[in-house]
Design an enzyme around this catalytic site. Structure first.
Site, PDB file in Angstrom:
ATOM      1  N   HIS A  19      -2.426  -4.848  17.756  1.00 50.77           N
ATOM      2  CA  HIS A  19      -2.441  -5.102  19.197  1.00 50.77           C
ATOM      3  C   HIS A  19      -1.065  -4.791  19.801  1.00 50.77           C
ATOM      4  O   HIS A  19      -0.962  -4.308  20.925  1.00 50.77           O
ATOM      5  CB  HIS A  19      -2.794  -6.570  19.485  1.00 50.77           C
ATOM      6  N   ASP A 116      -2.851  -8.448  26.887  1.00 45.82           N
ATOM      7  CA  ASP A 116      -3.884  -8.004  25.950  1.00 45.82           C
ATOM      8  C   ASP A 116      -5.219  -8.649  26.356  1.00 45.82           C
ATOM      9  O   ASP A 116      -5.276  -9.809  26.770  1.00 45.82           O
ATOM     10  CB  ASP A 116      -3.501  -8.447  24.533  1.00 45.82           C
ATOM     11  N   THR A 138      -7.336  -3.171  23.463  1.00 47.11           N
ATOM     12  CA  THR A 138      -6.848  -2.363  22.350  1.00 47.11           C
ATOM     13  C   THR A 138      -8.013  -1.970  21.438  1.00 47.11           C
ATOM     14  O   THR A 138      -7.811  -1.432  20.357  1.00 47.11           O
ATOM     15  CB  THR A 138      -5.780  -3.122  21.537  1.00 47.11           C
ATOM     16  N   ALA A 341       0.627   3.204   3.737  1.00 43.00           N
ATOM     17  CA  ALA A 341       0.827   4.648   3.898  1.00 43.00           C
ATOM     18  C   ALA A 341       1.327   4.963   5.309  1.00 43.00           C
ATOM     19  O   ALA A 341       1.054   4.210   6.239  1.00 43.00           O
ATOM     20  CB  ALA A 341      -0.509   5.369   3.680  1.00 43.00           C
ATOM     21  N   TRP A 361     -10.021   0.094  15.602  1.00 36.76           N
ATOM     22  CA  TRP A 361      -9.998   1.075  16.681  1.00 36.76           C
ATOM     23  C   TRP A 361      -8.822   2.046  16.559  1.00 36.76           C
ATOM     24  O   TRP A 361      -8.944   3.234  16.844  1.00 36.76           O
ATOM     25  CB  TRP A 361     -10.014   0.394  18.052  1.00 36.76           C
ATOM     26  N   SER A 363      -7.375   3.094  13.779  1.00 36.03           N
ATOM     27  CA  SER A 363      -7.691   4.054  12.721  1.00 36.03           C
ATOM     28  C   SER A 363      -8.746   5.050  13.193  1.00 36.03           C
ATOM     29  O   SER A 363      -8.669   6.249  12.902  1.00 36.03           O
ATOM     30  CB  SER A 363      -8.202   3.321  11.474  1.00 36.03           C
ATOM     31  N   GLY A 381     -15.540  -8.163  13.260  1.00 33.51           N
ATOM     32  CA  GLY A 381     -15.088  -7.986  14.646  1.00 33.51           C
ATOM     33  C   GLY A 381     -15.707  -6.755  15.274  1.00 33.51           C
ATOM     34  O   GLY A 381     -16.906  -6.500  15.143  1.00 33.51           O
ATOM     35  N   GLN A 383     -15.340  -3.742  14.434  1.00 35.59           N
ATOM     36  CA  GLN A 383     -15.469  -2.582  13.528  1.00 35.59           C
ATOM     37  C   GLN A 383     -16.908  -2.098  13.401  1.00 35.59           C
ATOM     38  O   GLN A 383     -17.160  -0.894  13.265  1.00 35.59           O
ATOM     39  CB  GLN A 383     -14.893  -2.950  12.156  1.00 35.59           C
TER      40      GLN A 383
END
Ligand code: UDP
Length: 460
Positions: A19, A116, A138, A341, A361, A363, A381, A383
């Site tokens: 966020h 937010d 976000t 990474a 979101w 990614s 959530g 996803q």
């Protein structure tokens, strides 16, 4: 340097890395367009100010109960507790910023606040202070549309989800099925609904506008529905913000292991599957083992992010041991495991041919921007919502399926990486990448939307 007529925007990020990052991207985008920005933030999970010398950071020194800070806490309970505990401190911090601005002590009078979208209490608090509050979502527009449709889903009898609704497309939120609706494992469905109702209420009653990290080419229809739901035209789709900003990747949660980029240099084009379930999701040992076995069985080279404590039951700081037969694959250099990474660089690397993702979101957008096709494993959530759009609406990903065993994993991995279906998905991902690029060009829709946003902000 802020001039006498500079206007100031007060921002309030939700205290989690995925966020904070988009909020700071928006802060930099506004700063580059002549606005001054103050970031009011919790002391808990405070943002790293190091890369932002021209933003002003103001900590709140809030007092939080354990329910708001405990990493093992139920996520929805945590979000409710954060809102309850931060409402008054934010109201006071915002009042102080308004006073400083009026007294000419902060280099610009406060024009508006951007909070937010999960800070429903802060949206209301800003309205009480007399400052126009805009919500930054976000997550995807589809997620907000889903949240704003919950009361309709309840009155139409779709909620709570039962029986065949799980696999049926629900007309109010099409293309979502019952099982794609927002859920948080371990959190009571009633509390999830309470949280969603509070967000819904704040958005309708107190938000003067909504800013989305998305772009028209993927979400125009759902943005249109949201405008009708909120009875406002003040929606601004300005994503993908990291592309609009053009800034290099930030450090994020942990120091990234750059050795994996060197490893990618040695791999064939489009041969490697990048596997990461984001910064929060944890999985059970059995799921982890099936993922590992399936990867090993697929024969596809992989780069896998395994965060410390990614597997439930392992202590913080401990990486779970790799199950046989994956360990020899890694030892032979045919696969690589890292704890964190440099994801945007990884996705941009020519050796990457697919992304096994939880569809957070950030990614999802990052994958779209690089034209990388996805294999979706949503955990909780928003996803599930994003995963459905990725696979069904945009056709740039394949489902792993709900039944999760090593044989199906290996099959799904091969289907994406070397199968015909995967090739078609890759082609569409390439098209979407081009559309994402167009949206942030000078004459693109997102570039136009941010200019409109700045004009709107200084109109208060
Ligand atoms: N990320 C990263 N390295 C990793 C894993 C994730 O830099 O090894 C970044 C990723 O690029 C993204 C963010 O962490 O920007 C994850 O956000 P997302 O919304 O996808 O998921 P969340 O962490 O909120 O579940």
């Amino acid at each position: 340097m802020a001039g006498a007529t500079t206007r100031r925007v007060v921002m309030f990020p939700f205290p989690f890395p995925s966020h904070i990052a988009p909020m700071l991207q928006l802060a930099e985008l506004l700063r580059a367009r002549g606005l001054a920005v103050t970031v009011v933030h919790t002391s808990f999970n405070a943002p790293d100010s190091a890369g932002h010398p021209e933003l002003t950071f103001v900590p709140m020194h809030e007092r939080l109960p354990d329910a708001a800070t405990d990493p093992g806490a139920d996520l929805v309970g945590q979000m409710l507790a954060l809102n309850a505990a931060c409402e008054a401190p934010f109201r006071e911090a915002l009042r102080a910023e308004v006073r400083r601005g009026q007294a000419g002590r902060s280099g610009g009078e406060v024009a508006c606040a951007v909070v937010d979208g999960q800070w429903y209490a802060a949206i209301t608090a800003a309205a009480e202070v007399g400052v126009a509050a805009l919500a930054l979502r976000t997550d995807s527009a589809a997620t907000l549309h889903c949240m704003l449709s919950y009361s309709r889903l309840c009155s139409a009898g779709y909620l709570p989800i039962k029986g065949k609704c799980r696999d049926e497309v629900l007309p109010p939120v099409e293309p979502l099925r019952g099982r794609d609706l927002i859920r948080v494992d371990g959190s009571d469905a009633e509390r999830v609904r309470e949280f969603i109702a509070r967000v819904d209420n704040a958005m309708r009653a107190a938000a003067m506008g909504v800013v989305f990290n998305t772009f028209h080419a993927i979400e125009a229809p759902v943005l249109h529905k949201i405008r009708r739901q909120l009875l406002t035209r003040a929606t601004f789709a300005i994503g993908p913000m990291h592309r609009l900003l053009g800034a290099p990747e930030e450090h994020g949660l942990h120091a990234p292991d750059r050795g994996c980029v060197a490893w990618l240099h040695a791999q064939a084009p489009r041969s490697v599957l990048y596997v990461s379930l984001g910064s929060v999701a944890r999985i059970d040992r059995e799921v982890f083992d099936e993922m590992a076995m399936g990867l090993a069985g697929s024969g596809v080279p992989f780069l896998w992010v395994i965060r410390p404590a990614f597997v439930t039951g392992t202590a913080d700081g401990d990486a779970p041991p790799l199950p046989e037969p994956l360990a020899p694959v890694v030892a032979d250099g045919k696969g690589k495991v890292v704890t964190w990474a440099p994801q945007r660089d990884v996705l941009a690397h020519p050796a990457i041919g697919g992304f096994w993702t939880h569809c957070g979101w950030n990614s999802t957008l990052e994958s779209i921007c690089e034209g990388v096709p996805m294999l979706v494993q949503p955990c909780f959530g928003d996803q599930t919502v994003n995963a459905r759009y990725v696979t069904q609406q945009w056709g740039v990903g394949l489902e792993l399926g709900e039944v999760f065993d090593r044989a199906r994993v290996a099959e799904a991995v091969r289907k994406l990486m070397v199968g015909e279906e995967g090739a078609a998905v890759r082609e569409r991902a390439r098209d979407l990448k081009a559309k994402a690029r167009q949206s942030v060009e000078d004459d693109g829709a997102s570039a136009a939307a941010i200019d409109r946003l700045v004009r709107y902000m200084v109109s208060f």
